[in-house]
Design an enzyme around this catalytic site. Structure first.
Site, PDB file in Angstrom:
ATOM      1  N   ASN A  35     -21.281  -0.205  19.499  1.00  0.00           N
ATOM      2  CA  ASN A  35     -20.798  -1.728  19.289  1.00  0.00           C
ATOM      3  C   ASN A  35     -19.269  -1.944  19.207  1.00  0.00           C
ATOM      4  OD1 ASN A  35     -23.284  -2.644  18.770  1.00  0.00           O
ATOM      5  ND2 ASN A  35     -23.317  -1.687  16.604  1.00  0.00           N
ATOM      6  N   THR A  78      -6.152   2.149  -2.719  1.00  0.00           N
ATOM      7  CA  THR A  78      -5.503   1.122  -2.361  1.00  0.00           C
ATOM      8  C   THR A  78      -6.341   0.042  -1.678  1.00  0.00           C
ATOM      9  OG1 THR A  78      -5.999   1.659   0.136  1.00  0.00           O
ATOM     10  CG2 THR A  78      -3.855   2.525  -0.805  1.00  0.00           C
ATOM     11  N   TYR A 110     -10.267   5.140  15.161  1.00  0.00           N
ATOM     12  CA  TYR A 110      -9.455   5.513  14.181  1.00  0.00           C
ATOM     13  C   TYR A 110      -9.195   6.890  14.237  1.00  0.00           C
ATOM     14  CZ  TYR A 110      -7.236   5.653   9.281  1.00  0.00           C
ATOM     15  OH  TYR A 110      -6.669   5.880   8.359  1.00  0.00           O
ATOM     16  N   GLY A 137       0.620  -1.140  -0.019  1.00  0.00           N
ATOM     17  CA  GLY A 137      -0.019  -0.035  -0.010  1.00  0.00           C
ATOM     18  C   GLY A 137       0.801   1.302   0.134  1.00  0.00           C
ATOM     19  N   ASP A 183       8.072  -3.826   8.839  1.00  0.00           N
ATOM     20  CA  ASP A 183       6.606  -4.334   8.999  1.00  0.00           C
ATOM     21  C   ASP A 183       6.612  -5.364   9.911  1.00  0.00           C
ATOM     22  OD1 ASP A 183       3.676  -5.266   8.085  1.00  0.00           O
ATOM     23  OD2 ASP A 183       4.185  -3.677   6.642  1.00  0.00           O
TER      24      ASP A 183
HETATM   25  P1  NAD Z   1      -2.306  -1.132   4.431  1.00  0.00           P
HETATM   26  O1  NAD Z   1      -3.443  -2.079   5.445  1.00  0.00           O
HETATM   27  O2  NAD Z   1      -2.319  -1.435   3.068  1.00  0.00           O
HETATM   28  O3  NAD Z   1      -0.905  -1.125   5.153  1.00  0.00           O
HETATM   29  C1  NAD Z   1      -0.543  -0.930   6.267  1.00  0.00           C
HETATM   30  C2  NAD Z   1       0.496  -1.534   6.530  1.00  0.00           C
HETATM   31  O4  NAD Z   1       1.144  -1.469   8.206  1.00  0.00           O
HETATM   32  C3  NAD Z   1       0.750  -3.167   6.466  1.00  0.00           C
HETATM   33  O5  NAD Z   1       1.620  -3.599   5.758  1.00  0.00           O
HETATM   34  C4  NAD Z   1       0.611  -3.830   7.795  1.00  0.00           C
HETATM   35  O6  NAD Z   1       1.143  -4.953   7.935  1.00  0.00           O
HETATM   36  C5  NAD Z   1       1.546  -2.906   8.726  1.00  0.00           C
HETATM   37  N1  NAD Z   1       1.223  -2.790  10.110  1.00  0.00           N
HETATM   38  C6  NAD Z   1       0.047  -2.954  10.945  1.00  0.00           C
HETATM   39  N2  NAD Z   1       0.163  -2.888  11.894  1.00  0.00           N
HETATM   40  C7  NAD Z   1       1.589  -2.961  12.342  1.00  0.00           C
HETATM   41  C8  NAD Z   1       2.506  -3.163  13.205  1.00  0.00           C
HETATM   42  N3  NAD Z   1       1.835  -3.377  14.716  1.00  0.00           N
HETATM   43  N4  NAD Z   1       3.846  -3.195  13.165  1.00  0.00           N
HETATM   44  C9  NAD Z   1       4.224  -2.975  11.942  1.00  0.00           C
HETATM   45  N5  NAD Z   1       3.341  -2.940  10.767  1.00  0.00           N
HETATM   46  C10 NAD Z   1       2.243  -2.903  10.958  1.00  0.00           C
HETATM   47  O7  NAD Z   1      -2.653   0.339   4.560  1.00  0.00           O
HETATM   48  P2  NAD Z   1      -2.566   1.675   3.634  1.00  0.00           P
HETATM   49  O8  NAD Z   1      -3.901   1.823   3.138  1.00  0.00           O
HETATM   50  O9  NAD Z   1      -1.254   1.557   2.690  1.00  0.00           O
HETATM   51  O10 NAD Z   1      -2.330   2.891   4.889  1.00  0.00           O
HETATM   52  C11 NAD Z   1      -1.041   3.317   5.264  1.00  0.00           C
HETATM   53  C12 NAD Z   1      -1.436   4.457   6.078  1.00  0.00           C
HETATM   54  O11 NAD Z   1      -2.106   5.498   5.607  1.00  0.00           O
HETATM   55  C13 NAD Z   1      -2.053   3.875   7.348  1.00  0.00           C
HETATM   56  O12 NAD Z   1      -1.595   4.735   8.676  1.00  0.00           O
HETATM   57  C14 NAD Z   1      -3.477   4.649   7.076  1.00  0.00           C
HETATM   58  O13 NAD Z   1      -4.163   4.820   8.446  1.00  0.00           O
HETATM   59  C15 NAD Z   1      -3.207   5.747   6.434  1.00  0.00           C
HETATM   60  N6  NAD Z   1      -4.285   5.963   5.450  1.00  0.00           N
HETATM   61  C16 NAD Z   1      -4.861   5.358   4.348  1.00  0.00           C
HETATM   62  C17 NAD Z   1      -5.994   6.090   3.814  1.00  0.00           C
HETATM   63  C18 NAD Z   1      -6.276   5.227   2.291  1.00  0.00           C
HETATM   64  O14 NAD Z   1      -7.199   5.610   1.766  1.00  0.00           O
HETATM   65  N7  NAD Z   1      -5.652   4.256   2.109  1.00  0.00           N
HETATM   66  C19 NAD Z   1      -6.529   7.451   4.040  1.00  0.00           C
HETATM   67  C20 NAD Z   1      -6.037   7.941   4.977  1.00  0.00           C
HETATM   68  C21 NAD Z   1      -4.888   7.333   5.893  1.00  0.00           C
END
Ligand code: NAD
Length: 444
Positions: free
Chosen positions: A296, A385, A350, A215, A235
């Site tokens: 919930n 994503t 969140y 992502g 990760d």
């Molecule tokens: P994703 O779920 O595709 O990737 C997140 C990654 O973080 C994963 O590889 C996961 O294994 C890793 N991770 C989770 N918990 C972990 C831990 N305890 N230790 C180490 N690694 C850990 O998410 P994404 O969509 O790529 O989002 C990345 C960031 O962007 C996040 O912080 C998310 O909240 C933020 N974000 C995403 C969006 C969106 O539209 N996708 C919008 C706003 C913010």
């Protein structure tokens, strides 16, 4: 797969950055003109013109003679810039309207409107503060009127900060800021830093990215590596194979750890000091969602989201500073979310965690500045994503469209903002939140 809905306009493809691309594709109009009826002496216009000329950009101080207002239909502006730092009262705001209104229709697709102001809080009179704050409403509205992938942003440039403008100017003019619109940023004085190669501004920097196996984190790692950084991708062990692939792609190293584990901060800090001699850029990207309505929401889902998204960042930052992992010029960049600004149904946990990130960044900024470092947050909106692909169709389609660019962003759009904030020359941006959301109406 994006829907084609009859009667709903299709999104304009955005001009995105690739190395070697010209900064802008076409001429840039810069105002106000010297012949303005009320005196309006700005602090940044001249310096900006010189920077652009050095970057081989054609700069026009006023609309081209003989081609009518705005340069005529044959002359389409790649960007319109306006130095409003000298606006000291409401009457002088008319110069902004007089200059931009006729030219705005002649912005090219993916064009840029960029206005420079003086931070309202630095004003010496309430007249000046009011006029400068007026720029904020102006730019947010212009962003909503901009067409064909164009953006509008406002930079409040503090006194003496003019000399640290270049990396930010380049970000906002180039395709790196494709999905950034309606943003208002403050630039404060910083040590001037020379950037010998604008195609690789992160050369010799060590960057760490958490949640890098996929992502947005994977895109951030690739973009930082493209810009010259040596990247450490982090990760959870369960994502080890995907993480190793990203590490190979970016020619970097992988470090497997659950960032919430008790020993993670010390292990990570020790590893960075021993293996890499410290780090320059730390990107807190790892994040999770566990969506439920408040009534919930089980306690464990509340706690896990708060701990991964916020608690772990606080503990790691403490270790980075305690163990002197970050070099002078260090950059901490935290991924927040527009949900943390606007709130979102089903996301009390969140949104609380992502709002907490903003609080952390603002609280840390002055301590970081004393150490010649910065800390900033990026709040992405709707990004294409795996997470957003899993949304129900209608929710997804709405999420994509409720922004001024009428489309979702790409992971690389978040990554480009991270890379800009990570640059040695971006020391003037500290304690701020940059939304990468196409000017989503959420959190506007
Ligand atoms: P994703 O779920 O595709 O990737 C997140 C990654 O973080 C994963 O590889 C996961 O294994 C890793 N991770 C989770 N918990 C972990 C831990 N305890 N230790 C180490 N690694 C850990 O998410 P994404 O969509 O790529 O989002 C990345 C960031 O962007 C996040 O912080 C998310 O909240 C933020 N974000 C995403 C969006 C969106 O539209 N996708 C919008 C706003 C913010």
């Amino acid at each position: 797969m994006k829907l084609k809905i009859p009667g709903v306009p299709q999104a304009t493809p955005l001009r995105r950055y690739s190395p070697g691309q010209p900064l802008v594709e076409g001429p840039v109009l810069i105002g106000p003109p010297a012949s303005n009826s009320l005196p309006l002496v700005g602090r940044v216009g001249e310096g900006v013109s010189k920077l652009l000329e050095r970057a081989n950009v054609s700069v026009f101080p006023s609309p081209l003679v003989g081609e009518g207002q705005g340069g005529g239909s044959s002359q389409r502006w790649a960007a319109i810039l306006f130095d409003a730092t000298g606006i000291v009262d409401v009457a002088r705001l008319s110069a902004l309207h007089a200059f931009i209104a006729p030219a705005f229709r002649y912005l090219r697709p993916s064009g840029r409107l960029l206005v420079f102001g003086t931070p309202p809080e630095d004003s010496s009179t309430s007249q000046q503060a009011a006029a400068q704050r007026a720029l904020d409403g102006f730019i947010r509205s212009a962003g909503k009127e901009a067409r064909l992938g164009s953006t509008a942003n406002l930079l409040y440039v503090g006194q003496v900060a003019e000399s640290s403008l270049e990396s930010t100017l380049r970000f906002f003019l180039s395709g790196r800021s494709a999905y950034v619109s309606g943003q208002v940023l403050r630039l404060r004085p910083a040590e001037p830093v020379s950037t010998p190669d604008w195609n690789r501004p992160l050369t010799d920097r060590v960057a760490v990215v958490t949640g890098a196996a996929r992502g947005i984190g994977a895109a951030i790692s690739e973009t930082l590596a493209r810009d010259g950084a040596q990247v450490v991708v982090v990760d959870v062990p369960a994502q080890g194979a995907a993480l190793a692939e990203v590490a190979n792609r970016v020619d970097g190293t992988a470090f497997q750890v659950d960032i919430t584990s008790k020993e993670a901060p010390v292990h990570l800090a020790g590893y960075l000091n021993e293996r890499h001699g410290g780090a320059d850029i730390f990107v807190h990207n790892a994040g999770i969602t566990r969506d439920r309505s408040l009534v919930n929401m089980p306690a464990d889902q509340w706690a896990s989201v708060l701990d991964v998204n916020l608690g772990a960042q606080l503990r790691i930052n403490e270790a980075l500073l305690d163990q002197n992992v970050l070099h002078a010029g260090g950059r901490v960049i935290c991924i927040s979310s527009t949900s943390g600004i606007a709130g979102n149904r089903g996301q009390t946990n969140y949104a609380a965690s992502k709002a907490g990130i903003i609080g952390m960044v603002q609280a840390m900024a002055s301590e970081m500045a004393k150490r010649e470092m910065t800390v900033n947050a990026i709040a992405p909106g709707f990004i294409e994503t795996a997470m957003t692909r899993a949304m129900p169709l209608a929710t997804r389609e709405i999420g994509r469209r409720i922004n001024s660019l009428n489309q979702g962003g790409l992971p690389v759009d978040v990554a480009e903002a991270v890379a800009w904030l990570g640059q040695p020359g971006t020391g003037g941006v500290n304690g701020q939140v940059v939304r990468v959301c196409g000017q989503s109406i959420l959190g506007a």
